[in-house]
Design an enzyme around this catalytic site. Sequence first.
Site, PDB file in Angstrom:
ATOM      1  N   HIS A 264     -33.510  13.875   2.351  1.00  0.00           N
ATOM      2  CA  HIS A 264     -33.323  13.712   0.900  1.00  0.00           C
ATOM      3  C   HIS A 264     -34.037  14.827   0.110  1.00  0.00           C
ATOM      4  O   HIS A 264     -34.577  14.589  -0.965  1.00  0.00           O
ATOM      5  CB  HIS A 264     -33.843  12.348   0.429  1.00  0.00           C
TER       6      HIS A 264
ATOM      7  N   ASN B  59     -29.539   3.636  -1.032  1.00  0.00           N
ATOM      8  CA  ASN B  59     -28.498   4.637  -0.831  1.00  0.00           C
ATOM      9  C   ASN B  59     -27.215   4.208  -1.538  1.00  0.00           C
ATOM     10  O   ASN B  59     -27.119   3.080  -2.015  1.00  0.00           O
ATOM     11  CB  ASN B  59     -28.199   4.802   0.662  1.00  0.00           C
TER      12      ASN B  59
HETATM   13 FE1  HDE Z   1     -35.660   7.057   3.947  1.00  0.00          FE
HETATM   14  N1  HDE Z   1     -37.144   8.443   3.966  1.00  0.00           N
HETATM   15  N2  HDE Z   1     -36.088   6.560   5.849  1.00  0.00           N
HETATM   16  N3  HDE Z   1     -34.065   5.801   4.003  1.00  0.00           N
HETATM   17  N4  HDE Z   1     -35.149   7.569   2.100  1.00  0.00           N
HETATM   18  C1  HDE Z   1     -37.458   9.271   2.968  1.00  0.00           C
HETATM   19  O1  HDE Z   1     -39.641   9.624   2.221  1.00  0.00           O
HETATM   20  C2  HDE Z   1     -37.214   6.879   6.490  1.00  0.00           C
HETATM   21  C3  HDE Z   1     -33.696   5.000   5.050  1.00  0.00           C
HETATM   22  C4  HDE Z   1     -34.217   6.994   1.300  1.00  0.00           C
HETATM   23  O2  HDE Z   1     -35.735  10.496  -3.778  1.00  0.00           O
HETATM   24  C5  HDE Z   1     -38.724  10.015   3.218  1.00  0.00           C
HETATM   25  O3  HDE Z   1     -40.524  10.394   0.300  1.00  0.00           O
HETATM   26  C6  HDE Z   1     -37.254   6.228   7.771  1.00  0.00           C
HETATM   27  C7  HDE Z   1     -32.775   4.000   4.629  1.00  0.00           C
HETATM   28  C8  HDE Z   1     -34.140   7.674   0.034  1.00  0.00           C
HETATM   29  O4  HDE Z   1     -37.759  10.821  -3.011  1.00  0.00           O
HETATM   30  C9  HDE Z   1     -39.184   9.494   4.581  1.00  0.00           C
HETATM   31  C10 HDE Z   1     -36.102   5.513   7.865  1.00  0.00           C
HETATM   32  C11 HDE Z   1     -32.581   4.227   3.297  1.00  0.00           C
HETATM   33  C12 HDE Z   1     -35.093   8.684   0.101  1.00  0.00           C
HETATM   34  C13 HDE Z   1     -38.104   8.493   4.902  1.00  0.00           C
HETATM   35  C14 HDE Z   1     -35.376   5.714   6.651  1.00  0.00           C
HETATM   36  C15 HDE Z   1     -33.386   5.345   2.929  1.00  0.00           C
HETATM   37  C16 HDE Z   1     -35.715   8.590   1.397  1.00  0.00           C
HETATM   38  C17 HDE Z   1     -38.645  11.501   3.059  1.00  0.00           C
HETATM   39  C18 HDE Z   1     -35.611   4.683   9.028  1.00  0.00           C
HETATM   40  C19 HDE Z   1     -31.666   3.462   2.342  1.00  0.00           C
HETATM   41  C20 HDE Z   1     -35.397   9.720  -0.960  1.00  0.00           C
HETATM   42  C21 HDE Z   1     -39.316  11.821   1.748  1.00  0.00           C
HETATM   43  C22 HDE Z   1     -36.444   3.610   9.340  1.00  0.00           C
HETATM   44  C23 HDE Z   1     -32.141   2.136   2.091  1.00  0.00           C
HETATM   45  C24 HDE Z   1     -36.436   9.233  -1.915  1.00  0.00           C
HETATM   46  C25 HDE Z   1     -39.890  10.583   1.313  1.00  0.00           C
HETATM   47  C26 HDE Z   1     -36.656  10.267  -2.993  1.00  0.00           C
HETATM   48  C27 HDE Z   1     -36.760   9.410   1.827  1.00  0.00           C
HETATM   49  C28 HDE Z   1     -38.168   7.746   6.017  1.00  0.00           C
HETATM   50  C29 HDE Z   1     -34.107   5.161   6.426  1.00  0.00           C
HETATM   51  C30 HDE Z   1     -33.389   5.854   1.599  1.00  0.00           C
HETATM   52  C31 HDE Z   1     -39.360  10.528   5.664  1.00  0.00           C
HETATM   53  C32 HDE Z   1     -38.368   6.359   8.793  1.00  0.00           C
HETATM   54  C33 HDE Z   1     -32.171   2.896   5.492  1.00  0.00           C
HETATM   55  C34 HDE Z   1     -33.218   7.357  -1.133  1.00  0.00           C
HETATM   56  O5  HDE Z   1     -40.430   8.862   4.500  1.00  0.00           O
END
Ligand code: HDE
Length: 704
Positions: free
Chosen positions: A87, A160
């Site tokens: 993202h 999302n």
């Molecule tokens: Fe994320 N995700 N994600 N994700 N995600 C990040 O956090 C992560 C997942 C989502 O505009 C990171 O601050 C793991 C699902 C959005 O700043 C990180 C897993 C959904 C954003 C991270 C998921 C999301 C992130 C990277 C699997 C929908 C952007 C930067 C367990 C519900 C937020 C940060 C923004 C961002 C980890 C899966 C949505 C790396 C480990 C499912 C919208 O922490």
Amino acid sequence: MADRKTSPTTKKSATKKGASIIGTGGEVHQASSTAEERLTTNHGVPVSDNQNSLRGGRRGPTLLEDFVLREKIQHFDHERIPERIVHARGSGAHGYFELTDSLAKFSRARILTEVGARTEVFVRFSTVAGGAGSVDTPRDVRGFAVKFYSKEGNWDLVGNNIPVFFIQDAIKFPDLIHSVKMEADRGYPQAASAHDTFWDFVGLMPESTHMIMWVMSDRAIPRSLRMIEGFGVNTFRLLNDKGEATFVKFHWRPKLGTQSTCWDEAVKIAGADPDYHRRDLYDAIAAGNFPEWEFGVQLLSQKQADALPFDILDATKVIPEELVPIRVIGRMVLDRNPDNFFAETEQVAFLPTNIPPGIDVSEDPLLQGRLFSYQDTQLSRLGTVNFHQIPVNRAKGCPFQNFQRDGHMQTEAFSGRANYEPNSLADTGEAGGPREDPKGGFRSFAVPLGDTKVRLRSETFADHYSHARLFYRSQTEIEQAHLASAIVFELSKVALDHIRARVLANLRNVDETLASRVAAGLSVELPSASSPAAEPRDMDASPALRIVGKYPDTLAGRAVGILVTDGADGAVVAKTVSSVEAAGATAKLIAPKVGGVTLKNGKLLKADMQLAGAPSVLFDAVALIVSKDGCEQLLKEAAAVDFCRDAFGHLKAMGHTPEGQPLLDKAGVVPDAGVADISKGHDAFLKAASTRQWAREPTIRNLA
Ligand code: HDE
């Protein structure tokens, strides 16, 4: 604290009050006249010369002594922070959330019970796979992260635009992301899933199949961030005053409806305007066309959840709206652009662990991993445990107070001796500090566990195909064709045959016709089906999973490009602009030269954009208002021919005056319901412009 929102040097131009003076070397300085406007170093030392470094003689070497230069360059050298691992490319906006229906029966959270109360929000939309400098329109999931500055602490709903996910357990996330990002040895492709490693992972992980259906659908190539749905994805809980729990899924529904681009269009937009979505969001808010979403919930008791033939803790499953309806409880309006992209959009830190009392997490193994990951990632991105003090991350709706102290970039000067709890300093009249609140504080639901410690996936997660089938079969014919064609496109970019074959073998478990369509589109043999871990079931179709036909047709919030030439009829231009604007859309005048054109009546008409920089992919509908001579000129202009050919190919409404016919003919535009003569009226054009001309598609494209 002083208002840091604007710095004097950026808000008030020194040129207004400051006088130009000639420097010692004859160079021009813009001198400040007041202390408020004065340029200083970061430590407040006034700067006398921002044009020349300090040198040993006019033509001599620069001196180490020049702390003004060193500070400036050093700050510049460190201006970038690590981009988000996923993202990375995002666009943000401020706004508010307003509750319209209380959930008091289910939750004690004030944000879900105080009807009419407005809560400030900051929203960040994003793509997932590309780097921060990548384009806005690849085929990808869009992040939809909302920070509510609630009275009981920040609530971050980090969702999302697709309600399910690729994997069931967080332990697979690094593998998923590694596979979709640039390949490890070659450093490409950027922001694209159409390559070997991603589809290798997909084929080997059948649990991703449902998500693949969504990502290959038109939802992954949205027209605008203002027109995407949003989903919390994971299942959460609501907790009421009595400590009773209800499962909840969160939904955002755009007021402007959901619309997507065509794939060929999305690819061309990437070149024409890499910032297409960011610009669209910024411009709409700046113009006062505030994007708005309905906020809804699906509520389920434990009993209802148990009765479902799938596990609601499995993030690869959707709860069809037809089974559990969405209850709309609020709305969100985005009405302010960030003042500073870096300070706000880049530094905003979303944490799924930010939840106020009355909302709780579930045992969804994907969510459980997320609860660790986001806090951790902020440390490497923002570099300090004090990232919550950055203004965009601060709990604004209420104070934060505890005994955590010190650390990098500590900006608070906490007073008093008490930096531990319990303490009895208050007994002697000193400040004792805050205390825990057993009644109002955050509490977790008492979930009965009592299982053995295992590394096992629950057998209730074993069905990987029923929901993929549900999604595919719920789509309209148009959408099914797009989905199949998208898989063909992506697999055509896959170089290794065995990877393609494995995906096809899995698709047979989704739907035989889909698998055959894809195989035919690739011109390869259909392999035998893979053996599913659990036999897929047929489910009742869910029309809510479609885009086409789900929302009413509208031109509101969209853009119409009007191509004009010298000698054009000014009355038709004026009428086109006014009727487009009356329908709630933006009208942009495009001319061969940006200075504009001389109309038939001799008047000069200024253009908004020059033809070469305004291809029709940037608009939802186009109009061609030209003179006979003007049209002749355009026949020799490839950009004009492409303008029409693409508008037609991307199924857009095309309005034109009779003089434009030769250009339409040259571009291969065949008259249909979406091609309208506007010299006599605009009704047919406006009606066609409020949607895409789906009926045209089979005449211009061989879909899978
Ligand atoms: Fe994320 N995700 N994600 N994700 N995600 C990040 O956090 C992560 C997942 C989502 O505009 C990171 O601050 C793991 C699902 C959005 O700043 C990180 C897993 C959904 C954003 C991270 C998921 C999301 C992130 C990277 C699997 C929908 C952007 C930067 C367990 C519900 C937020 C940060 C923004 C961002 C980890 C899966 C949505 C790396 C480990 C499912 C919208 O922490």
